[in-house]
Design an enzyme around this catalytic site. Structure first.
Site, mmCIF file in Angstrom:
data_model
loop_
_atom_site.group_PDB
_atom_site.id
_atom_site.type_symbol
_atom_site.label_atom_id
_atom_site.label_comp_id
_atom_site.label_asym_id
_atom_site.label_seq_id
_atom_site.Cartn_x
_atom_site.Cartn_y
_atom_site.Cartn_z
ATOM 1 C CG ASP A 128 36.108 34.390 32.764
ATOM 2 O OD1 ASP A 128 35.630 35.433 33.237
ATOM 3 O OD2 ASP A 128 35.867 33.246 33.205
ATOM 4 C CB ILE A 129 39.973 33.205 36.445
ATOM 5 C CG1 ILE A 129 41.096 34.241 36.290
ATOM 6 C CG2 ILE A 129 40.425 32.075 37.362
ATOM 7 C CD1 ILE A 129 41.469 34.937 37.573
ATOM 8 C CD GLU A 172 35.051 36.152 36.873
ATOM 9 O OE1 GLU A 172 34.183 35.352 36.544
ATOM 10 O OE2 GLU A 172 34.819 37.160 37.567
#
Length: 725
Positions: free
Chosen positions: A588-589, A631
């Protein structure tokens, strides 16, 4: 009642068949009993002493002889009916013969033991290898029963007999195999010589050209030999007519070889054995004059220049007429000659007869040539139709390329075929050699790409027209692909566009070593093939594009969530079956919502594309990289445990942390958190592995972000060591 009536209607076997079945069963049982009886008789040793031979021993010998007769009769009966012999049949017959041989040795002494060697050699030579091995073992058993009993056990004699039996059987089998192989080689050589001779005659008749190839070899040889035999039969009949009508010493037909430089005897009716069988120069002597003048020649008296005899001949009168296609202006195909040993000159009527015979010879050749042309045209159309069917069945571009290459090479009997595809790369056209068949260059062409240039391929794509328009031999240095890639040894070349509507997809390059390979019919067939290939390539590319859209994420180009789920199922199934590891990474960003809020969604999309590119680059070729959602991204890693996945995860994290993205507000950098689970350590079920990786990701988010966490690290608890950001 109905059942009994139905049974009554079933025909019962004839009495003869019932008797035969009974004899067959008796023969099988008799062979087995005779083998056991022989073993017992040899082991008892009673037949070795004549004074101990009684009615029992006589009955044993009679029983074995009867079994031998019944078994041999059954084998003969099966052969008469055309039934194949089984291994059981071979063993039964061999066992009876071996038993009889050993009983003879038992009665008359060891001096007859070479008879056993002879019987064994016979069985090994004519029976199957498996039956021979079983009978060899039985022979050793018979010999053991004869020698290894009682107080006078002859172990040494048995070992010697066994060694000689095995050696004799193996050597005889080996010699027989060598002889059979040599016979096959000689037979194949004779067949090859005959086929070569037929090909030479077919070339002389112009039934086939020197470059003919690509048809099925067996089919080609069949029609070629049939055509040559038809011509030979017709020519032979015409020669017999000429011999009888003209009362000749020699009446012979000489046909020009394929290169028109030599004459070779085709058919001959002569009382002499000195007529030349081998080819001789076509421009010499009387026959050379006939070929040059294209007119009959009559000579009488002391003759010179008789080149078709090995010793010059002793003929006094000669008549020779040319075999000419058409009337006057046609090509000369050979000479028909008649001679006499006396000085009786040939008349005008004789000349008309021989000219008529020459016409019949030529007519026979022409008829077969027309039939051959019709067959070849039909075969080429069949190849074209089959190629179109194969192209219509293709669903991938690679399949369409392969089908087009195979069809072009077989249909045109070509030495070189290549298919190129035009592609747009960063706004510029490039050409890629998608497939190659045949060898015309020392450079590996398949997969080779080159820029748009002034070469023939690029010009065909540019203008959509077939090139070159003239003979390739008249071109100084034809550039087909690019300046560095040369096609050597090609005398004929055609490059056709792959046109689908108004779009040029690429080209198909056709080349042959022989001159004049592209006649009008072949060019037309090649144009049809090119059009069909273009449609197949376009259809395949659209299918692949649709398939790609259904399985990949439109923004990042990674696999989509649905495809990820099925690929994860496949990976776990293989790992479970073969006891392998599978690691799963969920990423996950960090703070991605603030990136969209601050820099805008276009920059956010740019970040997603950049992170996807890093994931694809950092993962291994065997790994599956997908967009999980939003994301979030994931990586499936076959044959990898948690420790190995941790290494890859750290590589991905560092690459993302080092990446810089441009925006209107200045350079942008992001970080990533990663959770890692593994099969089978973490669990056996897919959803459990996903949940555990998600928990690890959540753990990483709540312990400082920009870090990768395994299940073991999460379960260890406590705060993780901070990672410099």
């Amino acid at each position: 009642m109905a059942r009994s009536q139905a049974a009554a209607r079933v025909p019962s076997p004839s009495i003869g068949l019932q008797v035969w079945r009974g004899l067959a069963s008796s023969a099988r049982l008799g062979a087995a009993l005779s083998t056991i009886t022989t073993l017992l008789a040899l082991a008892s040793g009673r037949m070795r002493d004549p004074s101990r031979v009684g009615w029992t021993e006589i009955l044993i010998v009679a029983f074995i002889l009867a079994a031998m007769v019944f078994t041999a009769g059954r084998r003969l009966r099966r052969a008469t009916l055309g039934l194949p012999a089984t291994t059981r049949d071979d063993v039964e017959l061999g066992a009876v013969l071996l038993g009889a041989a050993f009983l003879l040795v038992e009665v008359f002494g060891s001096s007859l033991f070479p008879l056993v060697y002879l019987v064994m050699a016979f069985l090994v030579a004519f029976l199957s290898p498996r039956a021979g091995a079983l009978l060899l073992a039985l022979a050793l058993g018979f010999d053991a029963a004869q020698l290894l009993h009682g107080p006078e056990m002859q172990l040494g004699a048995w070992i010697g007999h066994s060694a000689f039996l095995v050696l004799f059987a193996l050597l005889y089998r080996a010699v027989l195999a060598v002889q059979i192989q040599r016979s096959r080689v000689n037979e194949q050589a004779a067949v090859d010589r005959r086929i070569k001779e037929m090909e030479e005659r077919a070339h002389a008749y112009r039934l086939i050209s020197s470059g003919t190839q690509g048809e099925a070899a067996v089919d080609r040889e069949r029609w070629m030999m049939a055509s040559v035999k038809e011509i030979e039969g017709a020519v032979g009949s015409a020669m017999e007519v000429a011999e009888i009508a003209l009362k000749t010493f020699t009446c012979a037909a000489f046909v020009l070889t394929g290169d028109d430089k030599s004459l070779k005897l085709h058919d001959c009716r002569s009382a002499s054995e000195r007529v030349k069988r081998e080819a001789f120069p076509a421009g010499e002597g009387v026959l050379g004059g006939v070929l040059k003048r294209r007119a009959p020649v009559r000579l009488c008296g002391s003759l010179k220049g008789i080149t078709y005899y090995e010793d010059g001949g002793e003929v006094k009168s000669l008549l020779a007429v040319p075999i000419v296609e058409g009337k006057g202006a046609g090509a000369v195909r050979g000479v028909l000659v008649a001679d006499r040993r006396d000085a009786t000159a040939f008349t005008d009527d004789d000349e008309r007869i021989l000219s008529t015979v020459a016409g019949e010879v030529l007519r026979a050749i022409e008829v077969e040539r027309v039939l051959t042309y019709i067959k070849r045209a039909r075969d080429e159309k069949d190849l074209l139709y089959r190629a179109i069917e194969d192209l219509n069945r293709t669903r991938k571009t690679a399949e369409a390329v392969t089908a087009a290459l195979e069809a072009a090479r077989s249909m045109g009997r070509l030495d070189f075929v290549a298919l190129t595809l035009a592609e747009e790369v960063e706004g510029r056209r490039r050409h890629r050699v998608a497939g190659v068949a045949g060898v015309a260059s020392g450079r590996a062409l398949e997969g080779f790409t080159f820029a748009d240039n002034t070469g023939l391929v690029a010009n065909v794509v540019r203008y959509g027209a077939m090139l070159p328009g003239r003979d390739v031999r008249q071109m100084d240095r034809p550039v087909v692909f690019d300046e560095e890639t040369l096609l050597k040894g090609l005398s004929s070349l055609k490059i056709l566009p792959l046109k689908a509507g108004d779009k040029i997809l690429g080209t198909i390059v056709l080349g042959a070593r022989r001159k004049g390979a592209f006649d009008d019919e072949l060019v037309r067939a090649a144009e049809i093939l090119a059009l069909q290939t273009a449609q197949s390539v376009l259809r395949a590319s659209l299918f692949e594009q649709t398939e790609r859209m259904a399985t990949t994420d439109g923004l990042t180009g990674l696999l989509n969530h649905r495809t990820f789920q099925s690929r994860f199922d496949e990976a776990l199934l293989l790992a479970s079956r073969y006891k392998k590891h599978v690691a799963f990474i969920l990423t996950d960003i960090d703070h991605f919502k603030s990136v969209n809020d601050t820099y805008g969604h276009p920059v956010g999309d740019q970040v997603l594309k950049g992170v996807a590119k890093i994931l694809r680059k950092s993962a291994r070729d065997t790994d599956v990289v997908a967009r999980y959602g939003g994301e979030e991204f994931c990586v499936i890693m076959p044959e990898t445990d948690a420790a190995g996945a941790k290494v890859i995860a750290e590589r991905i994290r560092n690459e993302v942390m080092a990446a810089v993205f441009d925006s209107e507000l200045g350079p942008l950098k992001v970080t990533m958190s990663l959770g890692i689970s593994a099969f089978p350590e973490t669990g056996q079920e897919k959803q459990l592995l996903i949940d555990k990786a998600d928990q690890c990701l959540y753990f990483a988010k709540h312990h400082g972000r920009n870090r990768s966490v395994t299940v073991a690290e999460m379960e260890a608890g406590g705060r993780l060591k901070a990672v410099p950001g």
